[in-house]
Design an enzyme around this catalytic site. Structure first.
Site, PDB file in Angstrom:
ATOM      1  N   ASP A 194     -13.410  -9.543  13.111  1.00  0.00           N
ATOM      2  CA  ASP A 194     -12.691  -9.286  12.023  1.00  0.00           C
ATOM      3  C   ASP A 194     -12.782 -10.358  10.779  1.00  0.00           C
ATOM      4  O   ASP A 194     -13.029 -11.571  10.995  1.00  0.00           O
ATOM      5  CB  ASP A 194     -11.262  -9.112  12.313  1.00  0.00           C
ATOM      6  CG  ASP A 194     -10.241  -9.207  11.044  1.00  0.00           C
ATOM      7  OD1 ASP A 194     -10.587  -8.267  10.318  1.00  0.00           O
ATOM      8  OD2 ASP A 194      -9.149  -9.819  11.153  1.00  0.00           O
ATOM      9  N   HIS A 226     -12.696  -5.027  11.355  1.00  0.00           N
ATOM     10  CA  HIS A 226     -11.496  -4.673  10.611  1.00  0.00           C
ATOM     11  C   HIS A 226     -11.575  -3.321  10.362  1.00  0.00           C
ATOM     12  O   HIS A 226     -10.271  -2.786  10.461  1.00  0.00           O
ATOM     13  CB  HIS A 226     -11.578  -5.608   9.075  1.00  0.00           C
ATOM     14  CG  HIS A 226      -9.991  -5.542   8.679  1.00  0.00           C
ATOM     15  ND1 HIS A 226      -8.877  -6.601   9.208  1.00  0.00           N
ATOM     16  CD2 HIS A 226      -9.422  -4.631   8.151  1.00  0.00           C
ATOM     17  CE1 HIS A 226      -8.005  -6.328   8.423  1.00  0.00           C
ATOM     18  NE2 HIS A 226      -8.014  -5.100   7.781  1.00  0.00           N
ATOM     19  N   TYR A 231       0.764  -1.094  -0.090  1.00  0.00           N
ATOM     20  CA  TYR A 231      -0.061  -0.027  -0.172  1.00  0.00           C
ATOM     21  C   TYR A 231       0.646   1.329   0.078  1.00  0.00           C
ATOM     22  O   TYR A 231       0.382   2.325   0.365  1.00  0.00           O
ATOM     23  CB  TYR A 231      -1.024  -0.280   1.105  1.00  0.00           C
ATOM     24  CG  TYR A 231      -1.724  -1.276   1.215  1.00  0.00           C
ATOM     25  CD1 TYR A 231      -2.360  -1.698   0.067  1.00  0.00           C
ATOM     26  CD2 TYR A 231      -2.230  -1.875   2.407  1.00  0.00           C
ATOM     27  CE1 TYR A 231      -3.314  -2.952   0.069  1.00  0.00           C
ATOM     28  CE2 TYR A 231      -2.758  -2.995   2.512  1.00  0.00           C
ATOM     29  CZ  TYR A 231      -3.555  -3.543   1.507  1.00  0.00           C
ATOM     30  OH  TYR A 231      -4.315  -4.662   1.487  1.00  0.00           O
ATOM     31  N   TRP A 248     -11.301  -5.119  -2.202  1.00  0.00           N
ATOM     32  CA  TRP A 248      -9.978  -4.951  -2.168  1.00  0.00           C
ATOM     33  C   TRP A 248      -9.136  -5.412  -3.593  1.00  0.00           C
ATOM     34  O   TRP A 248      -8.187  -4.524  -3.764  1.00  0.00           O
ATOM     35  CB  TRP A 248      -9.390  -6.189  -1.249  1.00  0.00           C
ATOM     36  CG  TRP A 248      -7.984  -6.584  -1.016  1.00  0.00           C
ATOM     37  CD1 TRP A 248      -7.453  -5.337  -0.456  1.00  0.00           C
ATOM     38  CD2 TRP A 248      -7.169  -7.601  -1.222  1.00  0.00           C
ATOM     39  NE1 TRP A 248      -5.912  -5.839  -0.240  1.00  0.00           N
ATOM     40  CE2 TRP A 248      -5.813  -7.208  -0.800  1.00  0.00           C
ATOM     41  CE3 TRP A 248      -7.149  -8.851  -1.783  1.00  0.00           C
ATOM     42  CZ2 TRP A 248      -4.723  -8.109  -0.537  1.00  0.00           C
ATOM     43  CZ3 TRP A 248      -6.307  -9.557  -1.733  1.00  0.00           C
ATOM     44  CH2 TRP A 248      -5.043  -9.190  -1.153  1.00  0.00           C
ATOM     45  N   SER A 278      -3.081  -6.918   8.486  1.00  0.00           N
ATOM     46  CA  SER A 278      -3.959  -7.071   7.244  1.00  0.00           C
ATOM     47  C   SER A 278      -3.112  -7.644   6.093  1.00  0.00           C
ATOM     48  O   SER A 278      -2.420  -8.685   6.432  1.00  0.00           O
ATOM     49  CB  SER A 278      -4.591  -5.790   6.766  1.00  0.00           C
ATOM     50  OG  SER A 278      -5.623  -5.968   5.765  1.00  0.00           O
ATOM     51  N   TYR A 279      -2.967  -7.196   5.115  1.00  0.00           N
ATOM     52  CA  TYR A 279      -1.970  -7.612   4.066  1.00  0.00           C
ATOM     53  C   TYR A 279      -0.460  -7.722   4.645  1.00  0.00           C
ATOM     54  O   TYR A 279       0.422  -8.463   4.379  1.00  0.00           O
ATOM     55  CB  TYR A 279      -2.134  -7.155   2.776  1.00  0.00           C
ATOM     56  CG  TYR A 279      -1.445  -7.987   1.871  1.00  0.00           C
ATOM     57  CD1 TYR A 279      -1.840  -9.141   1.272  1.00  0.00           C
ATOM     58  CD2 TYR A 279      -0.046  -7.952   1.266  1.00  0.00           C
ATOM     59  CE1 TYR A 279      -1.339  -9.973   0.155  1.00  0.00           C
ATOM     60  CE2 TYR A 279       0.690  -8.722   0.454  1.00  0.00           C
ATOM     61  CZ  TYR A 279       0.083  -9.722   0.047  1.00  0.00           C
ATOM     62  OH  TYR A 279       0.698 -10.630  -1.002  1.00  0.00           O
TER      63      TYR A 279
END
Length: 445
Positions: free
Chosen positions: A257, A285, A43, A164, A116-117
């Protein structure tokens, strides 16, 4: 610690196949070696919110005596290569950890962290087991990227995957070697999907979703071509490689989540394998992506439930203080599991998850009609006798939408605690309700 720090921007770190990944290094302005924390993100390493606003600020960690390495993952923003979710994170994570361990500002003790990622990159580096990796912290992430990420219970996570993949597509479309007019067309399709998410969610067939064609998201078609767990999913499954994890892991999960299952499954695999910790809070989340750090949808669990960096920063840095710097910290003296008991709204500790419990069977009783709605069906402790069947008519052109729960699709609606009354009015929803509880009932599992 250091009153001054140095930030080295866009250091090129070579992977084993020659691809260079863009990396920023935050370090104390001195000549001493320090423990290193690695954070790998798709990101943008220049996005201050993602890098410094979700877990802890690299500047604070440097003040504490760490070197922080923040890297754009392969095929994203400043890094070379092609972007494919999950596929390269184990090897690239291994190579980055070993590179960081060998730098002159490093004392060869390396940790990895992320949410997260960025938690995917953390877990993948962990299962790759680079020799100099000493500890890890993962926050609201997954481990098996088929079940509990792309699919749940066999169902394609349509809302999450649309949101996403669209979010990821903007950088990919900007990098493609196409004409300016083609690029504008690709970006226009992404903007259209962003602006009208409900129309996007109804598009069929999914494999021909317009915004994800022309190499914007080739993995979208791969996910749809592999709806069942197979070799393609096994290659990136951290659960399948949990036995290779040697470094201690602190997991921080959330009841609402969408990635909760990954934490619970990985914790179960690691139960008798090393010194790991699991913390579970009452969030969804979106909570840690917002200012509502103690919320899950419509419910606020109070000041003791605040998550995000308010909670995570000290947990994570204390974890690394112990495993990388050899310090005694309160976290390492706690029991392996710490969880927030909703209803009681209190933190509790346990030796395992689930905690000690007594299984109880509850039974569904027919409402005696074709459509059991408005509480006509019953939920009791008594087994049913001969009863008529309940049934409903399912229309695939008008599916029951997800409302709250363990979901992440902000463009279609929030997750967490939501009033389900409107959905229960539908003809294709069966409702079974217990008698009013007269004493508190603790449920954990």
């Amino acid at each position: 610690m250091a009153a001054e720090l140095i930030v080295e921007r866009d250091v090129r770190v070579a992977m084993r196949d020659g691809v260079n990944l863009a990396t920023d290094v935050y370090r104390p302005n001195d000549s001493a070696p320090h423990p290193v924390l690695v954070h790998r993100t798709p990101y943008s390493k220049s996005n201050a919110w993602f890098v410094g606003g979700l877990m802890f600020n690299p500047l604070d960690a440097v003040q504490r005596g760490y070197v922080i390495v923040v890297q754009d993952t392969r095929g994203r923003f400043g890094s070379e290569g092609d972007w494919e979710p999950f596929a390269n994170e184990a090897a690239d994570g291994y190579d980055t950890v070993e590179w960081a361990a060998a730098e002159p500002w490093s004392d060869a003790n390396v940790g990895v962290y992320g949410s997260s990622y960025m938690g995917v990159t953390t877990i993948q580096a962990l299962v790759a087991a680079p020799p100099h990796l000493k500890a890890a912290v993962s926050y609201m992430t997954g481990a098996n990227y088929h079940s509990g990420w792309t699919y749940s219970g066999g169902a394609f996570e349509l809302g999450f995957n649309l949101w996403w993949t669209n979010f990821l597509g903007w950088d990919t479309a900007s990098r493609l070697k196409v004409s300016d007019s083609e690029r504008m067309e690709l970006l226009g399709r992404l903007a259209e999907a962003t602006g009208d998410p409900w129309t996007a969610a109804r598009h069929l067939p999914l494999t021909e979703f317009p915004a994800f064609q022309n190499d914007v998201a080739p993995y979208w078609q791969d996910w749809l071509r592999h709806p069942v767990y197979d070799e393609s999913w096994e290659r990136v499954d951290a659960l399948a490689r949990a036995g290779e994890i040697g470094a201690p892991l602190l997991q921080i999960a959330a009841w609402y989540d969408n990635f909760l299952r990954g934490h619970l499954d990985l914790n179960a695999r690691l139960r008798d394998q090393g010194d790991h910790r699991l913390v579970i809070g009452p969030w969804d989340h979106e909570a840690y992506l917002s200012l509502g750090l103690s919320r899950a949808g419509q419910r606020d669990f109070g000041p003791s439930a605040i998550g995000g960096p308010t909670l995570v920063a000290e947990l994570a840095l204390s974890w690394f203080d112990h495993w990388l710097a050899g310090k005694e910290t309160p976290l390492t003296d706690t029991r392996p599991v710490r969880y927030f008991m909703m209803g009681a709204n209190a933190w509790r500790e346990a030796d395992t998850w689930p905690p000690a419990n007594t299984p109880t069977d509850w039974y569904l009783h027919s409402g005696g009609r074709a459509n059991t709605r408005h509480g006509d069906g019953a939920l009791t402790l008594e087994p049913p006798s001969a009863e008529p069947a309940d049934s409903y008519r399912y229309d695939p052109a008008d599916p029951v939408p997800s409302l709250g729960g363990r979901t992440l699709h902000p463009n279609l609606g929030p997750g967490g605690v939501q009033n389900q009354a409107t959905l229960e009015e539908r003809e294709d929803v069966l409702v079974y309700t217990s008698a009013r509880l007269t004493t508190p009932l603790a449920v954990a599992g």
